[in-house]
Design an enzyme around this catalytic site. Structure first.
Site, short mmCIF file in Angstrom:
data_model
loop_
_atom_site.label_atom_id
_atom_site.label_comp_id
_atom_site.label_asym_id
_atom_site.label_seq_id
_atom_site.Cartn_x
_atom_site.Cartn_y
_atom_site.Cartn_z
N HIS A 54 34.01 35.44 36.33
CA HIS A 54 34.86 36.76 36.74
C HIS A 54 35.02 37.37 35.43
CE1 HIS A 54 36.51 35.03 40.90
NE2 HIS A 54 34.96 35.15 40.77
N ASN B 221 31.15 37.16 52.46
CA ASN B 221 29.73 37.94 52.13
C ASN B 221 29.86 39.42 52.81
OD1 ASN B 221 29.01 35.69 50.55
ND2 ASN B 221 27.79 34.96 52.39
N ARG C 227 26.87 36.39 41.13
CA ARG C 227 27.60 35.95 42.44
C ARG C 227 26.87 35.75 43.43
NH1 ARG C 227 31.42 39.08 46.48
NH2 ARG C 227 32.97 37.29 47.12
N HIS D 253 26.88 32.02 45.71
CA HIS D 253 27.02 31.96 46.99
C HIS D 253 25.70 31.36 47.66
CE1 HIS D 253 30.72 34.75 47.98
NE2 HIS D 253 30.76 34.07 46.86
C1 HEM Z 1 36.16 29.35 42.09
C2 HEM Z 1 36.19 29.89 43.22
C3 HEM Z 1 35.99 31.43 43.48
C4 HEM Z 1 36.73 32.29 44.12
C5 HEM Z 1 37.98 31.98 45.21
C6 HEM Z 1 35.92 33.78 43.83
C7 HEM Z 1 36.23 34.72 44.73
C8 HEM Z 1 35.68 35.91 44.39
C9 HEM Z 1 36.27 37.33 45.04
C10 HEM Z 1 37.08 37.24 46.01
C11 HEM Z 1 35.40 38.20 44.46
C12 HEM Z 1 35.70 39.83 44.99
C13 HEM Z 1 34.99 40.15 45.99
C14 HEM Z 1 35.01 41.38 46.75
O1 HEM Z 1 35.61 42.25 45.97
O2 HEM Z 1 34.71 41.85 47.73
C15 HEM Z 1 34.54 37.76 43.71
C16 HEM Z 1 33.59 38.43 42.67
C17 HEM Z 1 32.84 37.77 41.92
N1 HEM Z 1 32.63 36.40 41.68
FE1 HEM Z 1 33.92 34.95 42.50
N2 HEM Z 1 34.88 33.47 43.18
C18 HEM Z 1 34.59 32.08 42.93
C19 HEM Z 1 33.84 31.52 41.98
C20 HEM Z 1 32.65 32.22 41.29
C21 HEM Z 1 31.91 31.61 40.50
C22 HEM Z 1 31.42 30.12 40.46
C23 HEM Z 1 31.09 32.62 40.23
C24 HEM Z 1 29.51 32.57 39.52
C25 HEM Z 1 29.33 31.65 38.81
C26 HEM Z 1 31.42 33.95 40.78
C27 HEM Z 1 30.95 35.19 40.25
C28 HEM Z 1 31.48 36.27 40.83
C29 HEM Z 1 31.26 37.60 40.25
C30 HEM Z 1 30.45 37.99 38.95
C31 HEM Z 1 31.89 38.63 41.01
C32 HEM Z 1 31.94 40.13 40.78
C33 HEM Z 1 30.74 40.51 41.64
C34 HEM Z 1 30.47 41.95 41.60
O3 HEM Z 1 30.91 42.72 40.63
O4 HEM Z 1 29.71 42.53 42.51
N3 HEM Z 1 32.53 33.46 41.28
N4 HEM Z 1 34.71 36.35 43.41
#
Ligand code: HEM
Ligand SMILES: *[C@@H]1O[C@H](CO)[C@@H](O)[C@H](O)[C@H]1NC(C)=O
Length: 333
Positions: A206, A106, A71, A75
């Site tokens: 995800h 973030n 992630r 970002h």
């Molecule tokens: C398409 C639009 C996307 C949205 C709206 C989105 C939104 C989010 C949100 C809201 C979370 C949880 C944050 C929290 O709990 O504070 C999250 C987690 C995560 N996102 Fe996304 N995301 C998107 C795309 C992506 C992309 C493109 C990637 C990587 C290629 C990604 C990788 C991740 C990962 C791996 C997590 C888990 C992180 C952890 O466990 O620390 N996301 N995302």
């Protein structure tokens, strides 16, 4: 000695500059039209194995580390290109506008900074002042996916680090939130030259990681039509509608939370997407057919994901962005 890299249109690098005195320095101009797989072959031949070992240690300690680093890379790349700007700590200088770390998507959310610190420290021990934080992060994200059971790909190298970062407002403007519609995600990715198919493939990230209750509360407490009722009721117990428990975590792919597989897409077909934005990919719109394909064909998802990660990883900072090879990823040299 200071190692500086200047960037001008089309990634024309001037590197490294050997600073002889404050006033006079020798420049060795080098034209690089694109990133290269061989960029560090001579200057840091151990790079790939050093990063891989550091990431293997991190993921063995905590599988979520892999998700968090993946992630971080997203970002980073979506805010003025992959230039490690997201890794810069906020400073008094940037506090008026705020640094990227304190931007809405973030703050209290993005994690894994100390993992990249450890990766960079290992790289510095082998190859001092040679490898950018942006390249270290690109390799770490690739290795994270592979270590969790996902695909791998070749990372082209030669990125440089921003000084200073793009700032809080740019991060807020470029990163989609959990309430996003499919149309707004497609638009945010199109602004980076990425296709709707890339939106769906990259959202497959995800399949690993965790999200906080604050990001899915409305969805599991009656705010969304397209949600599996059993699933929502289960989640609402630890993430109640009345508020509180903002930090309670749920797996983004409940069946296999730490495995990089196509479980995320199978969940979407059952209306078990955790975030509103996740379920938007399977909600009667243009991506439904692709979600079904990925749910049925893990190899297709892996192949598309790897290609999309390469495209995302090639996003370059705007011409004129001051760049360098940062020693400590948290602050400019
Ligand atoms: C398409 C639009 C996307 C949205 C709206 C989105 C939104 C989010 C949100 C809201 C979370 C949880 C944050 C929290 O709990 O504070 C999250 C987690 C995560 N996102 Fe996304 N995301 C998107 C795309 C992506 C992309 C493109 C990637 C990587 C290629 C990604 C990788 C991740 C990962 C791996 C997590 C888990 C992180 C952890 O466990 O620390 N996301 N995302
Ligand atoms: C809801 O989830 C269950 C698994 O817990 C699944 O069997 C069912 O098909 C899902 N319902 C819908 C409407 O997709």
């Amino acid at each position: 000695m200071a190692v500086l890299i200047l960037i001008s249109p089309k990634r024309t690098f001037v590197l490294p500059l050997l600073l002889l005195t404050a006033a006079s320095f020798l420049t060795v101009p080098k034209t690089a039209t694109a990133l290269s797989t061989k960029y560090y072959d001579k200057t840091c031949p151990s790079l790939q194995s050093v990063v891989r070992s550091a990431m293997a240690r991190a993921v063995a300690t905590d599988p979520r580390a892999g998700a968090s680093v993946l992630r971080l890379f997203f970002h980073d790349c979506f805010v003025n290109g992959c230039d490690a700007s997201v890794l810069l700590d906020d400073t008094s200088t940037t506090s008026t506008t705020g640094g990227e770390k304190s931007a809405g998507p973030n703050a209290n959310s993005l994690r894994g900074y100390e993992i990249i610190d450890a990766v960079k420290a290992a790289v510095e021990a082998s190859c001092p002042a040679t490898v950018s934080c942006a390249d270290a992060l690109a390799l770490a994200a690739r290795d994270a996916v592979a270590l969790l059971g996902g695909p791998s790909w070749t990372v082209r190298l030669g990125r440089a680090d921003a000084r200073p970062g793009a700032g809080q407002a740019a991060a807020n403007a470029n990163l989609p939130g959990p309430g996003s519609s499919l149309a707004s995600m497609v638009a945010a990715f199109a602004a980076k030259g990425l296709s709707p198919r890339d939106v769906t493939a990259l959202s497959g990230a995800h399949t690993v990681g965790r999200a906080r209750c604050a990001t899915f509360r409305a969805r599991v407490n009656g705010g969304d039509g397209n949600v599996n009722a059993t699933f929502a009721a289960q989640l609402a117990r630890s993430c109640p509608g009345g508020g509180g428990a903002d930090g309670a975590l749920a797996a983004m792919d409940a069946e296999t939370p730490d495995a990089f597989d196509n479980g995320y897409f199978r969940a979407l077909v059952q209306r078990r997407g955790l975030l509103h934005s996740d379920q938007e990919l399977f909600n009667g719109g243009s991506q439904d057919a692709l979600v079904r394909k990925y749910a049925a064909n893990g190899a297709l998802f892996f192949s598309d994901f790897a290609k999309a990660m390469v495209r995302m990883g090639n996003l370059a900072p705007a011409a004129g962005t001051p760049l360098e090879v940062r020693i400590n990823c948290r602050k400019p040299n």
